[in-house]
Scaffold this motif. Sequence first.
Motif, PDB file in Angstrom:
ATOM      1  N   HIS A 162       0.834  -1.203   0.000  1.00 44.15           N
ATOM      2  CA  HIS A 162       0.000   0.000   0.000  1.00 44.15           C
ATOM      3  C   HIS A 162       0.870   1.256   0.000  1.00 44.15           C
ATOM      4  CE1 HIS A 162      -3.357   2.662   0.837  1.00 44.15           C
ATOM      5  NE2 HIS A 162      -2.662   3.179   1.840  1.00 44.15           N
ATOM      6  N   GLU A 163       1.943   1.223   0.765  1.00 41.98           N
ATOM      7  CA  GLU A 163       2.835   2.376   0.823  1.00 41.98           C
ATOM      8  C   GLU A 163       3.592   2.570  -0.480  1.00 41.98           C
ATOM      9  OE1 GLU A 163       5.127   1.320   4.231  1.00 41.98           O
ATOM     10  OE2 GLU A 163       3.644   2.111   5.666  1.00 41.98           O
ATOM     11  N   ARG A 164       3.837   1.469  -1.184  1.00 45.38           N
ATOM     12  CA  ARG A 164       4.556   1.553  -2.460  1.00 45.38           C
ATOM     13  C   ARG A 164       3.622   1.862  -3.623  1.00 45.38           C
ATOM     14  NH1 ARG A 164       8.102  -3.484  -4.584  1.00 45.38           N
ATOM     15  NH2 ARG A 164       6.223  -3.981  -5.744  1.00 45.38           N
ATOM     16  N   HIS A 165       2.365   1.469  -3.490  1.00 40.78           N
ATOM     17  CA  HIS A 165       1.298   1.744  -4.475  1.00 40.78           C
ATOM     18  C   HIS A 165       1.342   0.878  -5.722  1.00 40.78           C
ATOM     19  CE1 HIS A 165       0.351   5.183  -2.045  1.00 40.78           C
ATOM     20  NE2 HIS A 165       1.527   5.731  -2.272  1.00 40.78           N
ATOM     21  N   GLY A 166       2.435   0.209  -6.004  1.00 40.40           N
ATOM     22  CA  GLY A 166       2.497  -0.580  -7.234  1.00 40.40           C
ATOM     23  C   GLY A 166       3.924  -0.731  -7.708  1.00 40.40           C
ATOM     24  N   TYR A 167       4.155  -0.409  -8.967  1.00 34.71           N
ATOM     25  CA  TYR A 167       5.495  -0.578  -9.543  1.00 34.71           C
ATOM     26  C   TYR A 167       5.907   0.714 -10.229  1.00 34.71           C
ATOM     27  CZ  TYR A 167       9.437  -2.894 -11.819  1.00 34.71           C
ATOM     28  OH  TYR A 167      10.690  -3.255 -12.236  1.00 34.71           O
ATOM     29  N   GLY A 168       6.427   1.643  -9.428  1.00 35.81           N
ATOM     30  CA  GLY A 168       6.926   2.896  -9.977  1.00 35.81           C
ATOM     31  C   GLY A 168       5.898   3.621 -10.807  1.00 35.81           C
ATOM     32  N   SER A 169       6.364   4.257 -11.872  1.00 38.83           N
ATOM     33  CA  SER A 169       5.469   5.003 -12.759  1.00 38.83           C
ATOM     34  C   SER A 169       4.765   4.096 -13.758  1.00 38.83           C
ATOM     35  CB  SER A 169       6.276   6.066 -13.519  1.00 38.83           C
ATOM     36  OG  SER A 169       7.296   5.447 -14.301  1.00 38.83           O
ATOM     37  N   LEU A 170       5.183   2.826 -13.815  1.00 44.65           N
ATOM     38  CA  LEU A 170       4.602   1.908 -14.787  1.00 44.65           C
ATOM     39  C   LEU A 170       3.209   1.457 -14.386  1.00 44.65           C
ATOM     40  CD1 LEU A 170       5.110   0.210 -17.363  1.00 44.65           C
ATOM     41  CD2 LEU A 170       5.994  -1.598 -15.878  1.00 44.65           C
ATOM     42  N   TRP A 171       2.964   1.314 -13.074  1.00 51.39           N
ATOM     43  CA  TRP A 171       1.705   0.708 -12.623  1.00 51.39           C
ATOM     44  C   TRP A 171       1.332   1.226 -11.245  1.00 51.39           C
ATOM     45  CZ3 TRP A 171      -2.431  -2.080 -13.922  1.00 51.39           C
ATOM     46  CH2 TRP A 171      -3.140  -2.766 -12.932  1.00 51.39           C
ATOM     47  N   ARG A 172       0.066   1.572 -11.058  1.00 49.29           N
ATOM     48  CA  ARG A 172      -0.482   1.940  -9.772  1.00 49.29           C
ATOM     49  C   ARG A 172      -1.630   0.993  -9.450  1.00 49.29           C
ATOM     50  NH1 ARG A 172       3.587   3.920  -8.660  1.00 49.29           N
ATOM     51  NH2 ARG A 172       4.055   6.049  -7.980  1.00 49.29           N
ATOM     52  N   ASP A 173      -1.634   0.428  -8.255  1.00 48.70           N
ATOM     53  CA  ASP A 173      -2.649  -0.556  -7.890  1.00 48.70           C
ATOM     54  C   ASP A 173      -4.040   0.078  -7.820  1.00 48.70           C
ATOM     55  OD1 ASP A 173      -0.650  -2.394  -7.618  1.00 48.70           O
ATOM     56  OD2 ASP A 173      -0.686  -2.440  -5.419  1.00 48.70           O
ATOM     57  N   PRO A 174      -5.018  -0.527  -8.491  1.00 48.37           N
ATOM     58  CA  PRO A 174      -6.406  -0.086  -8.306  1.00 48.37           C
ATOM     59  C   PRO A 174      -6.883  -0.454  -6.898  1.00 48.37           C
ATOM     60  CG  PRO A 174      -6.145  -1.451 -10.281  1.00 48.37           C
ATOM     61  CD  PRO A 174      -4.897  -1.598  -9.477  1.00 48.37           C
ATOM     62  N   PRO A 175      -7.980   0.108  -6.444  1.00 53.09           N
ATOM     63  CA  PRO A 175      -8.520  -0.283  -5.142  1.00 53.09           C
ATOM     64  C   PRO A 175      -8.779  -1.788  -5.067  1.00 53.09           C
ATOM     65  CG  PRO A 175      -9.607   1.701  -5.948  1.00 53.09           C
ATOM     66  CD  PRO A 175      -8.753   1.199  -7.076  1.00 53.09           C
ATOM     67  N   ASP A 176      -8.446  -2.398  -3.950  1.00 54.59           N
ATOM     68  CA  ASP A 176      -8.650  -3.827  -3.687  1.00 54.59           C
ATOM     69  C   ASP A 176      -7.744  -4.742  -4.505  1.00 54.59           C
ATOM     70  OD1 ASP A 176     -10.699  -3.297  -1.835  1.00 54.59           O
ATOM     71  OD2 ASP A 176     -12.199  -3.242  -3.426  1.00 54.59           O
ATOM     72  N   TYR A 177      -6.787  -4.186  -5.196  1.00 55.25           N
ATOM     73  CA  TYR A 177      -5.929  -5.014  -6.049  1.00 55.25           C
ATOM     74  C   TYR A 177      -5.127  -6.018  -5.228  1.00 55.25           C
ATOM     75  CZ  TYR A 177      -2.761  -6.141  -9.930  1.00 55.25           C
ATOM     76  OH  TYR A 177      -2.044  -6.779 -10.911  1.00 55.25           O
ATOM     77  N   TRP A 178      -4.676  -5.611  -4.053  1.00 55.17           N
ATOM     78  CA  TRP A 178      -3.896  -6.528  -3.214  1.00 55.17           C
ATOM     79  C   TRP A 178      -4.713  -7.765  -2.856  1.00 55.17           C
ATOM     80  CZ3 TRP A 178       0.782  -7.776  -1.414  1.00 55.17           C
ATOM     81  CH2 TRP A 178       0.837  -8.674  -0.337  1.00 55.17           C
ATOM     82  N   ASP A 179      -5.915  -7.546  -2.296  1.00 53.75           N
ATOM     83  CA  ASP A 179      -6.710  -8.658  -1.784  1.00 53.75           C
ATOM     84  C   ASP A 179      -7.354  -9.497  -2.880  1.00 53.75           C
ATOM     85  OD1 ASP A 179      -6.554  -8.649   1.115  1.00 53.75           O
ATOM     86  OD2 ASP A 179      -7.442  -6.660   0.992  1.00 53.75           O
ATOM     87  N   LYS A 180      -7.624  -8.905  -4.024  1.00 53.28           N
ATOM     88  CA  LYS A 180      -8.316  -9.636  -5.077  1.00 53.28           C
ATOM     89  C   LYS A 180      -7.384 -10.164  -6.164  1.00 53.28           C
ATOM     90  CE  LYS A 180     -12.760  -7.289  -4.468  1.00 53.28           C
ATOM     91  NZ  LYS A 180     -13.792  -6.425  -5.089  1.00 53.28           N
TER      92      LYS A 180
END
Length: 249
Positions: A162-180
């Motif tokens: 959550h603190e990282r949000h994803g993978y740099g500028s290439l990808w940002r996690d949508p809501p619930d992406y971690w759990d789903k």
Amino acid sequence: MAPRVFIAAIGGATCSGKTTTAKHLARIIPSSLLLLQDDFAPPAEKVPVDSRYGWQDWDDAEGAIEWDRQRETIRALRETGRLPESYVSHDHLNEQVPVPISEELQRKWRSRFEELLQSEGEKTTIVIAEGFLMLVNPESVRNFDLRFFIREDYATLKKRRHERHGYGSLWRDPPDYWDKCVWPAYLKAHRPLFVNGDVESGLIDASAIEGVELFEAKELSMDEMVDRAAARIYEAVKSGQTKERWTKP
């Protein structure tokens, strides 16, 4: 004669500390190479879309890595002792929180590896390969001389992601992406490697994969993980141990 190449692979969930550990080892070991599994992800336009949620699935083992390209790079490494010119790293996009290790630890292992590699009768290249799916594909795993797995608990991993949000500028996690997406894909990919499929607290299943040293990140500092991994790599290189001793996979 092909150069001597020794590959130590580090697997584990995203945000478990595997990349940080790998980078410390690569900085410590003279003339070592770092092989990042994220660099074998397909182009963004080829990443599968999850029909349930409409987002791209960067975590499922079948679509997240171009396995043939990864293995071709490993074959080139074995033959030449160098990364092929076609290898391009995207590591500059990977946002990481620095986790330093002590200068004393770095000096100790740098000195020991310098002495070991200078005493070798032939040039030896040590490769540190890391990735969240590094140990799940049997055909790829057969290429690794040493195998490590770093395990961290669900809550810690989710917080870090959550603190990282994803993978740099290439990808940002949508809501619930971690759990789903992220967590279910991690469990699915690694169940075959653990006794009774218990990825979160079970033992490595030696009938499925041999030679994996399990690091419990909750119980170890970064200094301790690097120290243990460096010791295992040092002893394996010194004694001439290779992937040939493993039969599974």
